[in-house]
Write an enzyme that holds these catalytic residues in place. Structure first.
Site, PDB file in Angstrom:
ATOM      1  N   ASP A 184      -3.494   2.504  -4.961  1.00 53.46           N
ATOM      2  CA  ASP A 184      -2.197   2.446  -4.437  1.00 53.46           C
ATOM      3  C   ASP A 184      -1.397   1.194  -4.459  1.00 53.46           C
ATOM      4  OD1 ASP A 184      -4.223   1.866  -2.215  1.00 53.46           O
ATOM      5  OD2 ASP A 184      -2.410   1.708  -0.933  1.00 53.46           O
ATOM      6  N   GLU A 209       2.504  -0.946   4.484  1.00 49.14           N
ATOM      7  CA  GLU A 209       2.315   0.554   3.797  1.00 49.14           C
ATOM      8  C   GLU A 209       3.613   1.099   3.731  1.00 49.14           C
ATOM      9  OE1 GLU A 209      -0.391   2.010   3.354  1.00 49.14           O
ATOM     10  OE2 GLU A 209      -2.017   0.977   4.433  1.00 49.14           O
ATOM     11  N   HIS A 218       0.920  -1.430  -0.037  1.00 44.12           N
ATOM     12  CA  HIS A 218      -0.056  -0.173   0.021  1.00 44.12           C
ATOM     13  C   HIS A 218       0.898   1.186   0.140  1.00 44.12           C
ATOM     14  CE1 HIS A 218      -3.505  -2.343   1.717  1.00 44.12           C
ATOM     15  NE2 HIS A 218      -2.392  -3.142   2.207  1.00 44.12           N
ATOM     16  N   HIS A 228      -2.397  -2.785  -3.440  1.00 43.47           N
ATOM     17  CA  HIS A 228      -3.817  -2.709  -2.898  1.00 43.47           C
ATOM     18  C   HIS A 228      -4.613  -2.563  -4.180  1.00 43.47           C
ATOM     19  CE1 HIS A 228      -6.411  -0.451   0.338  1.00 43.47           C
ATOM     20  NE2 HIS A 228      -7.059  -1.757   0.034  1.00 43.47           N
TER      21      HIS A 228
END
Length: 193
Positions: A171, A125, A43, A161
Site C-alpha cells: 500500500d 492512512e 498507507h 508503506h
C-alpha cells in the site's frame, strides 16, 4: 541530530493538528531521543477490505473494534496499531496520535538508510484499498496536511508503506497517483522514491 519541540502555532499544539478531528489512540509511544521526524509514510486501509465510510478503522486504531462483527476481523484479532492521521474518501481528516509521538504504523521497516521508520516518521492512512484509486478530496487533504507538516517538522522524504516495507506491504499501491500528488504538494523530486 536533535530538534527542539515544535512551538505552538495556530495550526499545531503539542503535535496535534488544529484542522483535524482528534480521536486519541492508546497505541503509541515516545520517539527515541534525537529522532529527526523527516519522513511521511502514506498507507491505505479499509475495514472490512473494500468497504468505506464505517467506524471500523477508527475502532481498530482505538482498540474498540468488535472482532466478531465481520469474518475478516478474525485475521487481525488483537492487533494494536495506529497512524497519526486518517483521511476518509470525502477528505475528512482524523488524528489519532500527536505528531510528536511515535505511532505504530510502519512495523518492521527501513528507508533512507535508517531502520524502524516508526521512530522518525509520520504515518498517514488513506481510506482505500491497495491498487484502488483515491479521491480528489483525499489528494487535496493529503497535500495540505503534508505542506503543514513541513513547517514544524523537517520533512524531507515522502514514501509509501510499500517503499519502507516492500517485502511485507503493497500500500498505497498502483492506484495512488504519485505524480499527481507531487504536483499538488509541490515538494522537490528528491523527497520522493
Amino acid at each position: 541530530m536533535s530538534f527542539p519541540p515544535v512551538e505552538p502555532t495556530a495550526l499545531w499544539q503539542d503535535g496535534w493538528y488544529g484542522p483535524a478531528n482528534r480521536l486519541d489512540s492508546p497505541n503509541f509511544g515516545a520517539r527515541p531521543t534525537g529522532a529527526c521526524i523527516d519522513l511521511v509514510v502514506i498507507h491505505s486501509i479499509s475495514l472490512p477490505p473494500g468497504q468505506y465510510g464505517g467506524p471500523e478503522v477508527q475502532d481498530l486504531f482505538t482498540n474498540q473494534l468488535d472482532w466478531d462483527a465481520h469474518p475478516y476481523f478474525s485475521q487481525i484479532r488483537g492487533l494494536q496499531v495506529s497512524a497519526h492521521f486518517f483521511i476518509r474518501r470525502d477528505g475528512t481528516l482524523i488524528q489519532f496520535v500527536s505528531a510528536n509521538d511515535r505511532a505504530w504504523h510502519a512495523g518492521q521497516s527501513a528507508y533512507r538508510g535508517r531502520p524502524q521508520c516508526n521512530d522518525d516518521s509520520i504515518g498517514i492512512e488513506l481510506e482505500g484499498l491497495e491498487g484502488d484509486i483515491f479521491t480528489e478530496a483525499q489528494y487535496v487533504q493529503l497535500a495540505r496536511l503534508c505542506q503543514d507538516l513541513h513547517g514544524p517538522y523537517p520533512i524531507a522524504h515522502v514514501a509509501g508503506h510499500e517503499h519502507v516495507a516492500p517485502e511485507r506491504k503493497q500500500d498505497p499501491g498502483p492506484g495512488f497517483a504519485w505524480e499527481r500528488f507531487q504536483k499538488l504538494v509541490n515538494f522537490p523530486d528528491s523527497y520522493f522514491p
